[in-house]
Design a protein around this motif. Structure first.
Motif, short mmCIF file in Angstrom:
data_model
loop_
_atom_site.label_atom_id
_atom_site.label_comp_id
_atom_site.label_asym_id
_atom_site.label_seq_id
_atom_site.Cartn_x
_atom_site.Cartn_y
_atom_site.Cartn_z
N ASP A 94 1.09 4.49 5.54
CA ASP A 94 1.08 4.61 3.98
C ASP A 94 0.27 3.58 3.43
O ASP A 94 -0.40 4.11 2.37
CB ASP A 94 2.62 4.63 3.57
CG ASP A 94 2.43 5.17 2.18
OD1 ASP A 94 2.21 6.22 1.85
OD2 ASP A 94 2.89 4.19 1.18
N GLU A 95 0.19 2.43 4.04
CA GLU A 95 -0.81 1.42 3.42
C GLU A 95 -2.28 1.87 3.47
O GLU A 95 -3.01 1.72 2.38
CB GLU A 95 -0.68 0.12 4.11
CG GLU A 95 -1.25 -0.93 3.46
CD GLU A 95 -1.19 -2.39 3.92
OE1 GLU A 95 -1.89 -3.44 3.58
OE2 GLU A 95 -0.21 -2.37 4.89
N SER A 96 -2.77 2.10 4.35
CA SER A 96 -4.41 2.25 4.63
C SER A 96 -4.89 3.86 4.69
O SER A 96 -5.97 4.02 4.61
CB SER A 96 -4.79 1.72 6.00
OG SER A 96 -4.23 0.04 5.99
N LEU A 97 -4.01 4.77 5.23
CA LEU A 97 -4.41 6.08 5.29
C LEU A 97 -3.57 7.00 4.08
O LEU A 97 -4.15 7.90 3.78
CB LEU A 97 -3.93 6.90 6.58
CG LEU A 97 -5.16 6.41 7.60
CD1 LEU A 97 -4.80 6.99 8.93
CD2 LEU A 97 -6.46 7.04 7.20
N GLY A 98 -2.19 6.90 3.98
CA GLY A 98 -1.44 7.65 3.08
C GLY A 98 -1.32 8.86 3.86
O GLY A 98 -1.41 9.33 5.04
N ASN A 99 -1.07 10.10 3.21
CA ASN A 99 -0.75 11.53 3.46
C ASN A 99 -2.18 12.00 3.64
O ASN A 99 -3.03 11.53 3.11
CB ASN A 99 0.06 12.07 2.57
CG ASN A 99 1.62 11.67 2.58
OD1 ASN A 99 2.10 11.23 3.52
ND2 ASN A 99 2.23 11.77 1.58
N ILE A 129 -7.88 13.03 2.65
CA ILE A 129 -7.17 11.92 2.92
C ILE A 129 -6.97 11.14 1.97
O ILE A 129 -7.80 10.83 1.08
CB ILE A 129 -8.03 11.16 4.14
CG1 ILE A 129 -8.23 12.03 5.38
CG2 ILE A 129 -7.59 9.74 4.47
CD1 ILE A 129 -9.01 11.43 6.57
N GLU A 130 -5.63 10.69 1.69
CA GLU A 130 -5.44 10.14 0.33
C GLU A 130 -5.91 8.76 0.21
O GLU A 130 -6.26 8.48 -0.96
CB GLU A 130 -3.76 10.07 0.41
CG GLU A 130 -3.13 9.70 -0.88
CD GLU A 130 -1.61 9.79 -0.76
OE1 GLU A 130 -0.98 10.15 -1.69
OE2 GLU A 130 -1.13 9.20 0.24
N LYS A 131 -6.13 7.99 1.35
CA LYS A 131 -6.59 6.69 1.09
C LYS A 131 -7.65 6.45 1.89
O LYS A 131 -7.46 5.90 3.33
CB LYS A 131 -5.38 5.65 1.45
CG LYS A 131 -4.27 5.74 0.40
CD LYS A 131 -2.99 4.72 0.41
CE LYS A 131 -2.01 4.90 -0.49
NZ LYS A 131 -0.73 4.07 -0.07
N PRO A 132 -8.91 6.62 1.78
CA PRO A 132 -10.00 6.37 2.50
C PRO A 132 -10.54 5.00 2.47
O PRO A 132 -9.98 4.18 1.41
CB PRO A 132 -11.17 7.46 1.94
CG PRO A 132 -10.80 7.26 0.51
CD PRO A 132 -9.43 7.43 0.34
N VAL A 136 -12.55 -2.86 -1.90
CA VAL A 136 -11.98 -4.00 -2.44
C VAL A 136 -10.58 -3.69 -2.13
O VAL A 136 -9.81 -4.20 -1.89
CB VAL A 136 -11.97 -3.78 -4.17
CG1 VAL A 136 -11.16 -4.84 -4.85
CG2 VAL A 136 -13.50 -4.31 -4.34
N THR A 137 -10.16 -2.33 -2.27
CA THR A 137 -8.57 -1.94 -2.43
C THR A 137 -7.97 -1.59 -1.05
O THR A 137 -6.93 -1.41 -0.80
CB THR A 137 -8.04 -0.94 -3.31
OG1 THR A 137 -8.74 0.31 -3.12
CG2 THR A 137 -8.60 -1.51 -4.81
#
Length: 363
Positions: A94-99, A129-132, A136-137
């Motif tokens: 969940d931290e680096s990719l998410g759903n 992809i939720e979190k590419p 920075v983040t």
């Protein structure tokens, strides 16, 4: 995890909604399917290991049409299903990719006539992809650099009848995500999973009797012109145009398949700076040229052909890429001569670029 459970319930609610909406129809060719996939992200590169934190869970909802043999190619393929699928994936990180979410059209081919049917399902479309990667983040995700990606789906499954209209299934699936190097990073994500599912066929399907007609075993010659663009390292670098002209000679060998050979001329403007940086050479524009020869397999479904191509470079200046390249693509014929081409070119599991273009059959 709670949010994903809500999405699972939403998909199951859609399943029930379609069942209630269409079940009253006694004679139609439609159905719905709900599948659950449990698997893992394949660590095909050491950097992929950084995002692998747990098992993946995917819910797949599909709406399909059972073909009846109205078109000749449907009879050749033993009356396949065609439809559209949506997927919701818990990546396990969940931290680096998410759903991850996806939507794709598909075709599912039955491979036998037994009570327990063996099927191959193939489709491709778009994935979100939720979190590419973000400098920075989200700097730990060095695998995917964009929200939107190409999605390729493959499933090998066995369908087991429960009643006249209800079937259960078990299978093994592969789901691939890549942005075609439009933006770095782009190592791609490959998810292997086991799956179980239920599908419900509404009403009764009347199949047209198979005819004895066969395809002409003709040889076609064609030229294809495509273009695309890609970004190279470092992340956030410039984007470069890529051009390709190909000659293909393809012969129909059966009612389903064609085989052929191809000659490819690539002009990839991203190679010149890579050669200077990584090979300490300055070849100028000549370094952008690659020439290759390939073998082609085409799965033909009426106006649509799905192509699988493997080739090797006979001339290249940039030696960091593998000597072997592959393509997965689709061609749609507008007429007897003109067709649209969309394909993903890769070096093994690493995407090179996405190609868009047109082709012309001159013989």
């Amino acid at each position: 995890m709670i949010k994903l459970h809500v999405k699972y319930r939403l998909l199951f609610g859609l399943f029930l909604f379609f069942t209630t909406l269409v079940a009253q129809e006694k004679d139609n060719d439609f159905g719905i399917q709900l599948n659950y996939h449990y698997g893992f992200i394949s660590p095909h590169n050491v950097l992929v290991n950084e995002i692998v934190k747990g098992h993946t869970q995917m819910t797949e909802f599909s709406f399909f049409k059972q073909t009846t043999g109205k078109n000749q190619w449907e009879q050749f393929y033993n009356y396949p299903k065609i439809g559209i699928s949506s997927v919701v994936i818990n990546s396990g990180n969940d931290e680096s990719l998410g759903n991850i979410y996806g939507l794709f059209p598909f075709v599912e081919f039955p491979l036998n006539h037994w009570k327990i049917k063996w099927n191959i399902k193939f489709g491709y479309g778009v994935g979100y992809i939720e979190k590419p990667f973000d400098r920075v983040t989200n700097y730990k995700n060095l695998v995917i650099g964009t929200h939107l990606n190409a999605l390729i789906f493959f499933d090998n499954n066995w369908s087991i009848p429960v009643s006249k209209n209800l079937n259960t299934s078990v299978g093994l699936s592969l789901t691939h995500f890549s942005n075609g190097s439009i933006k770095r990073p782009n190592l791609g994500i490959n998810i292997f999973a086991m799956n179980v599912g239920l599908n419900y066929n509404f009403g009764n399907t009347t199949l047209n009797e198979k005819s004895d007609e066969k395809r002409d075993r003709n040889l076609s010659q064609m030229v294809v012109a495509t273009t695309g663009f890609k970004e190279i390292d470092p992340i956030g670098g410039n984007k470069y145009m890529v051009y390709n002209v190909s000659y293909n000679a393809i012969k129909v060998v059966s009612n389903k398949s064609s085989f052929g050979v191809g000659a490819d001329f690539f002009y990839n403007s991203s190679l010149e700076p890579l050669i200077v940086r990584l090979q300490n050479e300055d070849l100028g524009k000549k370094g952008n040229i690659n020439v290759g020869l390939s073998g082609i397999y085409s799965l033909d479904l009426g106006k649509i052909s799905m192509l699988f191509q493997t080739g090797g470079y006979v001339y290249r200046s940039y030696l960091q890429d593998k000597a072997v390249y592959t393509r997965i693509g689709t061609r749609y014929r507008f007429s007897g001569k003109l067709f649209f081409n969309l394909s993903l070119k890769t070096h093994f599991f690493v995407a090179d670029f996405i190609e868009y273009g047109i082709g012309y059959k001159f013989y």
